[in-house]
Design an enzyme around this catalytic site. Structure first.
Site, PDB file in Angstrom:
ATOM      1  N   GLY A 195      26.494 -18.585 -17.975  1.00 19.26           N
ATOM      2  CA  GLY A 195      25.404 -17.787 -17.388  1.00 19.26           C
ATOM      3  C   GLY A 195      25.502 -17.609 -15.882  1.00 19.26           C
TER       4      GLY A 195
ATOM      5  CE  LYS B 226      -5.219  -4.905  -6.694  1.00 23.55           C
ATOM      6  NZ  LYS B 226      -3.835  -4.517  -6.973  1.00 23.55           N
TER       7      LYS B 226
ATOM      8  CG  HIS C 268       2.798  -6.405  -0.952  1.00 19.76           C
ATOM      9  ND1 HIS C 268       2.146  -5.456  -1.702  1.00 19.76           N
ATOM     10  CD2 HIS C 268       1.879  -7.379  -0.703  1.00 19.76           C
ATOM     11  CE1 HIS C 268       0.894  -5.841  -1.906  1.00 19.76           C
ATOM     12  NE2 HIS C 268       0.716  -7.001  -1.318  1.00 19.76           N
TER      13      HIS C 268
ATOM     14  N   GLY D 177      -1.881  -2.306 -14.729  1.00 14.99           N
ATOM     15  CA  GLY D 177      -3.322  -2.598 -14.769  1.00 14.99           C
ATOM     16  C   GLY D 177      -4.075  -2.019 -13.578  1.00 14.99           C
ATOM     17  CB  THR D 178      -3.320  -2.000  -9.938  1.00 15.17           C
ATOM     18  OG1 THR D 178      -3.213  -3.424  -9.901  1.00 15.17           O
ATOM     19  CG2 THR D 178      -3.950  -1.491  -8.654  1.00 15.17           C
TER      20      THR D 178
ATOM     21  CB  SER E 245       3.838  -5.264 -12.019  1.00 16.06           C
ATOM     22  OG  SER E 245       4.343  -6.284 -12.833  1.00 16.06           O
TER      23      SER E 245
HETATM   24  C1  R5P Z   1      -0.667  -5.567  -5.270  1.00 18.14           C
HETATM   25  O1  R5P Z   1      -1.319  -5.804  -4.259  1.00 18.14           O
HETATM   26  C2  R5P Z   1       0.285  -4.438  -5.354  1.00 18.14           C
HETATM   27  O2  R5P Z   1       0.161  -3.579  -4.271  1.00 18.14           O
HETATM   28  C3  R5P Z   1       0.120  -3.651  -6.647  1.00 18.14           C
HETATM   29  O3  R5P Z   1      -1.153  -3.029  -6.655  1.00 18.14           O
HETATM   30  C4  R5P Z   1       0.234  -4.548  -7.850  1.00 18.14           C
HETATM   31  O4  R5P Z   1       1.360  -5.349  -7.745  1.00 18.14           O
HETATM   32  C5  R5P Z   1       0.307  -3.734  -9.120  1.00 18.14           C
HETATM   33  O5  R5P Z   1       0.463  -4.611 -10.184  1.00 18.14           O
HETATM   34  P1  R5P Z   1       0.001  -4.217 -11.634  1.00 18.14           P
HETATM   35  O6  R5P Z   1       0.697  -2.945 -11.994  1.00 18.14           O
HETATM   36  O7  R5P Z   1       0.430  -5.380 -12.469  1.00 18.14           O
HETATM   37  O8  R5P Z   1      -1.486  -4.063 -11.612  1.00 18.14           O
END
Ligand code: R5P
Length: 298
Positions: free
Chosen positions: A38, A191, A129, A225-226, A222
């Protein structure tokens, strides 16, 4: 520009080729394999001519790609290029930029310091970020390339009465910049994320979205959800259509379905992470950042 050698890890070959084309250099693909146990192996098949540029995105599998990046840096720097510039289109671990809970690591610090320690003499990342993390943890010259113009270009002429929306306050500058390129309004949601369960909540806020197209702009998608939560919030308030754009389409399984089932018409991303929605290239923004870095150090 002077003669350079652009190297790419196999995970970043497509974007590296676009960068190579833009600066007029051929891309040298690093050799790689995985040992039976690996472990990763990389080899530089050609000596660098002039300064070297290594393109290595840290998308999933992040840990494996990170080890390959460090191995490649050590190998290239042993060949003594006239400068070793690393382009990390997606800098993994960047969201863990502080100790949210006692006992946690500052992951982005570990990643940045390791890249510098492995021999990089300059770094270009894309839409990291928290941009201030770069100057906090690096002593080499660096740039954060922003694809706002490219994202805006993609949507130009397609949105009716657009409002660009940041899904949280931290994403406001990015949304503002895209909005400026589109001559559109912008706003943001507040948020909150539960640091233990990961659950995301949006604080109630009434916005001027009635009958308008809303473009949600974020750095990373990711789980989706956001974006899904932001989309259902503005649709409840009367938005006409919702689009979503992100820089890094990390998109775990099910993310696209979640966003589409929340009413998002289209999701689009840049090519820092290869995905079915990565339709906007960041190559021009990266080349601009590289040129500005070269002006400073070469
Ligand atoms: C978080 O502060 C980032 O800017 C994104 O909003 C976050 O990583 C999005 O993640 P997910 O798609 O899992 O909600």
């Amino acid at each position: 520009m002077t003669t350079m050698t652009v190297y790419a890890l196999d995970s970043s070959n497509g974007l590296a080729a676009r960068i190579g084309r833009a600066i007029g250099d051929r891309v040298v693909l690093l050799e790689g394999k995985e040992f039976p146990d690996g472990e990763s192996y990389v080899r530089v098949p050609q000596r660098p001519e002039g300064p070297a540029i290594l393109v290595a995105s840290l998308h999933p599998p992040q840990d494996k790609n990170f080890v390959k990046l460090l191995l490649a840096l050590e190998a290239i720097s042993a060949l003594k290029p006239e400068g070793l510039f690393v382009v990390v289109p997606y800098l993994a671990y960047a969201r863990q930029d502080k100790r949210f809970l006692e006992g946690e690591p500052i992951s982005v610090k570990v990643i940045l310091r390791s890249i510098e320690a492995a021999g990089a003499t300059g770094l270009v990342v894309v839409d990291v970020h928290k941009p201030s993390a770069l100057s906090e943890h690096l002593s080499i010259p660096h740039r954060n390339a922003m694809p706002s113009r490219e994202v805006a270009e993609y949507f130009k002429g397609r949105l009716r009465s657009p409002l660009v929306l940041a899904p949280d306050a931290g994403a406001l500058e990015r949304a503002k910049s895209v909005a400026e390129h589109l001559s559109a309004d912008y706003d943001y949601l507040v948020k909150e994320r539960d640091r233990v369960t990961g659950e995301v909540r949006v604080q109630p806020k009434s916005m001027d979205v009635q009958g308008r197209d809303v473009l949600i702009v974020d750095d990373v998608i990711s789980t989706g959800g956001t974006v899904a939560l932001a989309a259902s919030t503005v649709l409840r308030q009367g938005a006409s259509r919702v689009f979503a754009a992100c820089t890094h389409a990390v998109m775990v399984k099910g993310a696209l379905d979640l966003m589409m089932s929340s009413g998002v018409e289209e999701v689009v991303a840049t090519d820092t992470v290869p995905s079915p929605v990565s339709r906007i290239t960041v190559a021009p923004a990266i080349v601009e950042a590289l040129k500005s870095l070269f002006d400073e150090v070469l």
